[in-house]
Design an enzyme around this catalytic site. Structure first.
Site, PDB file in Angstrom:
ATOM      1  N   ARG A  51       0.841  -1.204   0.000  1.00 38.02           N
ATOM      2  CA  ARG A  51       0.000   0.000   0.000  1.00 38.02           C
ATOM      3  C   ARG A  51       0.867   1.241   0.000  1.00 38.02           C
ATOM      4  O   ARG A  51       2.023   1.208   0.395  1.00 38.02           O
ATOM      5  CB  ARG A  51      -0.837   0.068   1.280  1.00 38.02           C
ATOM      6  CG  ARG A  51      -1.579  -1.173   1.587  1.00 38.02           C
ATOM      7  CD  ARG A  51      -2.213  -1.036   2.977  1.00 38.02           C
ATOM      8  NE  ARG A  51      -2.651  -2.341   3.457  1.00 38.02           N
ATOM      9  CZ  ARG A  51      -3.232  -2.540   4.636  1.00 38.02           C
ATOM     10  NH1 ARG A  51      -3.438  -1.518   5.454  1.00 38.02           N
ATOM     11  NH2 ARG A  51      -3.601  -3.746   4.995  1.00 38.02           N
ATOM     12  N   ASP A  53       0.152   5.363   1.477  1.00 38.92           N
ATOM     13  CA  ASP A  53      -0.819   6.157   2.229  1.00 38.92           C
ATOM     14  C   ASP A  53      -1.370   7.326   1.413  1.00 38.92           C
ATOM     15  O   ASP A  53      -0.811   7.688   0.377  1.00 38.92           O
ATOM     16  CB  ASP A  53      -0.149   6.733   3.486  1.00 38.92           C
ATOM     17  CG  ASP A  53      -0.157   5.739   4.627  1.00 38.92           C
ATOM     18  OD1 ASP A  53      -0.880   4.731   4.525  1.00 38.92           O
ATOM     19  OD2 ASP A  53       0.564   5.972   5.618  1.00 38.92           O
ATOM     20  N   TYR A 111      12.534   3.867  -1.903  1.00 37.89           N
ATOM     21  CA  TYR A 111      11.703   5.044  -1.651  1.00 37.89           C
ATOM     22  C   TYR A 111      12.579   6.278  -1.769  1.00 37.89           C
ATOM     23  O   TYR A 111      13.772   6.234  -1.477  1.00 37.89           O
ATOM     24  CB  TYR A 111      11.124   5.009  -0.229  1.00 37.89           C
ATOM     25  CG  TYR A 111       9.966   4.073  -0.038  1.00 37.89           C
ATOM     26  CD1 TYR A 111       8.666   4.501  -0.293  1.00 37.89           C
ATOM     27  CD2 TYR A 111      10.160   2.769   0.409  1.00 37.89           C
ATOM     28  CE1 TYR A 111       7.591   3.638  -0.103  1.00 37.89           C
ATOM     29  CE2 TYR A 111       9.087   1.900   0.602  1.00 37.89           C
ATOM     30  CZ  TYR A 111       7.796   2.348   0.344  1.00 37.89           C
ATOM     31  OH  TYR A 111       6.730   1.505   0.524  1.00 37.89           O
ATOM     32  N   ARG A 198       9.150   7.763   6.531  1.00 39.71           N
ATOM     33  CA  ARG A 198       8.766   9.111   6.976  1.00 39.71           C
ATOM     34  C   ARG A 198       9.295   9.409   8.382  1.00 39.71           C
ATOM     35  O   ARG A 198       9.676  10.550   8.680  1.00 39.71           O
ATOM     36  CB  ARG A 198       7.246   9.267   6.907  1.00 39.71           C
ATOM     37  CG  ARG A 198       6.745   9.324   5.453  1.00 39.71           C
ATOM     38  CD  ARG A 198       5.242   9.144   5.339  1.00 39.71           C
ATOM     39  NE  ARG A 198       4.514  10.133   6.113  1.00 39.71           N
ATOM     40  CZ  ARG A 198       3.187  10.109   6.297  1.00 39.71           C
ATOM     41  NH1 ARG A 198       2.455   9.135   5.739  1.00 39.71           N
ATOM     42  NH2 ARG A 198       2.603  11.036   7.010  1.00 39.71           N
TER      43      ARG A 198
END
Lengths: 246, 246
Positions: A51, A53, A111, A198
């Site tokens: 997934r 967000d 990422y 994050r």
């Protein structure tokens, strides 16, 4: 029935994340709606590498689905380009072996996280970077990274909401580049915990701004407690850049 | 009462254009709401160099207003940055003479128009460029420009809805640069008619794709009829780049 692997990109701004949720606009629901349209109403289930967000972007998300349709991959790409909303695009389509699985067969993910460093916030970057105009000690940040890279229990760098039990992960590569008004962080690993990237960025910015010292990193890892790491950096700076398979 | 000149930038995506309209979110209404907030509810009227349409962006729109407040220009900029929504920013604030007028005193404007040339549309550029992936004859486009630059009656390149009577305008500079996957058009003139830049771009793309020839340009100018020029290129590629004053 052929199995297809797609590499897709999306601007996460106007989505409530990747995964289907009732009454919400999600990437998966838009994609499955287009597949249903292509298959005259037949529901085709899609499986992604994982997934993302709400507000998180993808430059190289991967998903798979099975379909009785057998047109050339070029035509799949064209059809998706016409039918999908303008904030999603299919970049590549490949036929894969029947046992291919977009989630279970990943060998790693990359990422990136973009921080905008201009003094004034930029209206054109508001959904695509985290505006952080404060001075940063870049050397301290590089030192902090040396404590975080490698294999650790990342409980402290993971949303407390996570259900996953084993929180040991390996960060293979972790660095950043500075260019003009931007700082681009890069993370490569076999897998990441919920909000891990994050929280790592939020913590590195705390180190850069002097709120934490690089040496604090080992202590934070040892605590295995989310409250010791820095804030979760906002969603709009995060990009699922690439998903790796064997 | 001091008069202030502001240079502002905005991402036009989520606005119904610059000018106040009932029930619509506009740049002017957001700006005036912030000024009212700064002035404890007193209405402060704002005057811009001109309107921009829904979806059109600005990198250097100019406006003026009068205010009894006299803090340093740096503080105005900071206050605007905090109070304005994230899709508008004030870049410069200056105290100007009482007779300064953001609209009547302009000596020229620069617009830019961005065309995205990548084969596949880019979800991240959907609101910031016009995706036009077809082959273009760049030499023909440069030749067409040689017919359009200078002083002409631009009735054919102006929305038929315009109320302005005198449609003679002077285009001082008109060119384009190609870079990677983009083509950036640049227009400098004393003033432009309604939709003029977007119709010029639409017509140049018709020349580039072979639907019109460069020589057709003089004929189209002579006709003084909007229906002879090309389509109006979409709003999201257009940027009010700079406004000039003496």
């Amino acid at each position: 029935m052929p199995k297809y692997k797609c590499v897709i990109a999306y601007d996460g701004t106007d989505f409530a994340g990747y995964q289907v949720q009732p009454e919400k606009r999600t990437i998966q629901s838009e994609f499955e709606a287009v597949l249903a349209q292509m298959h005259k109403g037949t529901i085709i289930k899609v499986t992604a590498s994982g997934r993302t967000d709400s507000g998180v972007h993808a430059k190289g998300q991967v998903l798979h689905f099975e379909s009785p349709l057998t047109f050339p991959t070029e035509n799949w790409i064209k059809a998706f380009s016409v039918l999908l909303p303008t904030d999603i695009i299919v970049l590549e389509v490949d036929i894969v072996p029947d046992d291919f699985h977009a989630r279970f067969h990943t060998t790693g993910k990359e990422y990136r996280y973009i921080v905008a460093r201009s003094k004034l916030r930029d209206p054109f970057k508001r959904n695509y970077a985290y505006h952080y105009p404060y001075p940063l000690n870049v050397e301290a940040m590089r030192e902090a990274i040396s404590y975080l890279i490698g294999t650790h229990d990342f409980t402290s760098f993971c949303s407390a909401k996570t259900e996953v039990v084993d929180k040991v992960r390996t960060i293979k590569e972790m660095d950043f580049e500075e260019s003009d008004d931007f700082m681009v962080f890069r993370f490569v690993g076999e897998g990441f915990l919920y909000n891990m990237v994050r929280i790592l960025v939020g913590t590195l910015l705390d180190v850069g701004s002097g709120k934490m010292s690089p040496h604090d990193m080992s202590g934070i890892l040892d605590k295995k407690d989310r409250s010791f790491a820095g804030k979760t950096a906002p969603a709009q700076g995060l990009y699922l850049w690439k998903v790796f398979y064997k």
